[in-house]
Design a protein around this motif. Sequence first.
Motif, mmCIF file in Angstrom:
data_model
loop_
_atom_site.group_PDB
_atom_site.id
_atom_site.type_symbol
_atom_site.label_atom_id
_atom_site.label_comp_id
_atom_site.label_asym_id
_atom_site.label_seq_id
_atom_site.Cartn_x
_atom_site.Cartn_y
_atom_site.Cartn_z
ATOM 1 N N LYS A 63 15.453 20.104 37.166
ATOM 2 C CA LYS A 63 16.415 20.423 35.538
ATOM 3 C C LYS A 63 17.247 20.950 35.797
ATOM 4 N N GLN A 64 18.362 21.103 34.899
ATOM 5 C CA GLN A 64 19.713 21.781 35.266
ATOM 6 C C GLN A 64 19.180 23.207 34.466
ATOM 7 N N PHE A 65 20.107 24.508 35.095
ATOM 8 C CA PHE A 65 19.611 25.416 35.140
ATOM 9 C C PHE A 65 19.790 25.762 33.175
ATOM 10 N N SER A 66 20.707 25.338 32.743
ATOM 11 C CA SER A 66 20.526 25.979 30.778
ATOM 12 C C SER A 66 19.482 24.750 29.957
ATOM 13 N N ASP A 67 19.206 24.143 31.184
ATOM 14 C CA ASP A 67 17.910 23.313 30.045
ATOM 15 C C ASP A 67 16.862 23.972 30.346
ATOM 16 N N ALA A 68 16.555 24.287 31.247
ATOM 17 C CA ALA A 68 15.110 24.941 32.397
ATOM 18 C C ALA A 68 15.183 26.458 30.950
ATOM 19 N N GLU A 69 16.473 26.873 31.628
ATOM 20 C CA GLU A 69 15.923 28.307 30.794
ATOM 21 C C GLU A 69 15.610 27.922 29.017
ATOM 22 N N HIS A 70 16.555 27.027 28.323
ATOM 23 C CA HIS A 70 16.276 26.900 26.926
ATOM 24 C C HIS A 70 14.816 27.000 27.180
ATOM 25 N N ILE A 71 14.119 25.844 28.155
ATOM 26 C CA ILE A 71 12.812 25.269 27.690
ATOM 27 C C ILE A 71 12.052 26.815 27.965
ATOM 28 N N LEU A 72 12.123 27.213 28.748
ATOM 29 C CA LEU A 72 11.406 28.350 29.119
ATOM 30 C C LEU A 72 11.486 29.814 27.903
ATOM 31 N N GLU A 73 12.026 29.162 27.513
ATOM 32 C CA GLU A 73 12.605 30.777 25.709
ATOM 33 C C GLU A 73 11.923 29.874 24.948
ATOM 34 N N SER A 74 11.784 28.848 24.945
ATOM 35 C CA SER A 74 10.809 27.994 23.539
ATOM 36 C C SER A 74 9.211 29.126 24.018
ATOM 37 N N ASN A 75 8.878 28.944 25.566
ATOM 38 C CA ASN A 75 7.747 29.138 25.474
ATOM 39 C C ASN A 75 7.440 30.973 25.365
ATOM 40 N N SER A 76 8.327 31.827 25.487
ATOM 41 C CA SER A 76 8.450 32.861 25.402
ATOM 42 C C SER A 76 8.316 32.796 26.745
ATOM 43 N N LEU A 77 9.005 32.518 27.232
ATOM 44 C CA LEU A 77 9.213 33.071 28.303
ATOM 45 C C LEU A 77 10.732 33.222 29.677
ATOM 46 N N ASN A 78 10.729 33.840 30.489
ATOM 47 C CA ASN A 78 11.750 34.175 30.975
ATOM 48 C C ASN A 78 12.080 34.046 32.300
ATOM 49 N N ILE A 79 13.825 33.911 32.386
ATOM 50 C CA ILE A 79 13.988 33.061 34.016
ATOM 51 C C ILE A 79 15.031 33.994 34.196
ATOM 52 N N MET A 80 14.883 33.604 35.736
ATOM 53 C CA MET A 80 15.539 34.672 36.993
ATOM 54 C C MET A 80 15.737 33.929 38.259
ATOM 55 N N VAL A 81 17.106 34.030 38.807
ATOM 56 C CA VAL A 81 17.486 33.260 39.629
ATOM 57 C C VAL A 81 17.551 33.922 41.086
ATOM 58 N N SER A 82 16.151 33.997 41.835
ATOM 59 C CA SER A 82 16.135 34.193 43.125
ATOM 60 C C SER A 82 16.879 33.885 44.502
ATOM 61 N N ASP A 83 16.926 32.765 44.626
ATOM 62 C CA ASP A 83 17.767 32.116 45.791
ATOM 63 C C ASP A 83 18.462 31.131 45.162
ATOM 64 N N THR A 84 18.933 30.667 46.271
ATOM 65 C CA THR A 84 19.788 29.524 46.068
ATOM 66 C C THR A 84 20.016 28.370 47.051
ATOM 67 N N GLY A 85 20.054 27.482 47.266
ATOM 68 C CA GLY A 85 20.024 26.466 48.233
ATOM 69 C C GLY A 85 20.457 25.066 48.088
ATOM 70 N N TYR A 86 20.105 24.445 48.769
ATOM 71 C CA TYR A 86 21.465 23.037 49.118
ATOM 72 C C TYR A 86 20.694 21.821 49.223
ATOM 73 N N VAL A 87 20.787 20.750 48.523
ATOM 74 C CA VAL A 87 20.350 19.351 48.317
ATOM 75 C C VAL A 87 21.151 18.626 48.435
ATOM 76 N N ARG A 88 21.828 18.280 48.977
ATOM 77 C CA ARG A 88 23.182 17.105 49.301
ATOM 78 C C ARG A 88 22.781 15.556 48.120
ATOM 79 N N THR A 89 21.551 15.233 47.486
ATOM 80 C CA THR A 89 22.005 14.226 46.689
ATOM 81 C C THR A 89 21.463 14.808 45.341
ATOM 82 N N LEU A 90 20.757 15.891 45.245
ATOM 83 C CA LEU A 90 21.265 16.948 43.990
ATOM 84 C C LEU A 90 22.061 17.626 43.267
ATOM 85 N N PRO A 91 22.452 17.110 41.831
ATOM 86 C CA PRO A 91 23.609 18.522 41.856
ATOM 87 C C PRO A 91 23.194 19.756 41.587
#
Length: 225
Positions: free
Chosen positions: A55-83
Amino acid sequence: MKAREFFDKFRSKRLWLNLLAMLLVVVLLCVGTYIAIAYYTHHGEEINIPDIRHKQFSDAEHILESNSLNIMVSDTGYVRTLPADCILEQSPEPGRKVKSGRTIYVVINSANSPMLTIPDIIDNCSYREARAKLTAMGFKVGPTEYIPGEKDWLYGLKHNGVLLQKGSKVSVDDMIVMQVGDGLMDENDTIMYMDADDFMPASSEDGYNSSGQDDEDDFEVVTGP
């Protein structure tokens, strides 16, 4: 103080009121501490972690906030088939039960492909060894180009027709062409020719060869009967 006076003090209402007040304070402290700890630790509260992978980061952030959870980026990767900014991994895993306020660490997809560095393999190892090393490092190796030279020896690397050097930066999406010797001699290679006289033993000026014997044949004339 007489014993009677001592026991008379226990009949005082003031003493019992003070003891009752102290007991009430202790009880209130215990109950308040229990409530505070339960509130702070969210005792008995359980939230199922939703699956936010791919899921896109903005959508994931909204989903977690609605469940009273926080989100934090720990690392980056690369998969050419994903946006870009797509969630690749999350920790803790989906389905685990946690308390509210828990932070979910995610790995997001990078917008740019990572760059790899050409190792010191050009004119330094065989074709098989070089290909195995490039593949293990994540390079995309294309068809092999054979050039005149020692058989199965790596002479160069090319990308889009440009020769690469040790330390050059190449994207993981770029195709690399390996220049390998075909075992045939180049027409520009020089060949040394030698005269046949160079292989004859040298003779000295006094008629003796290098072994100290006379150059003339020693023979004896024998007459018939």
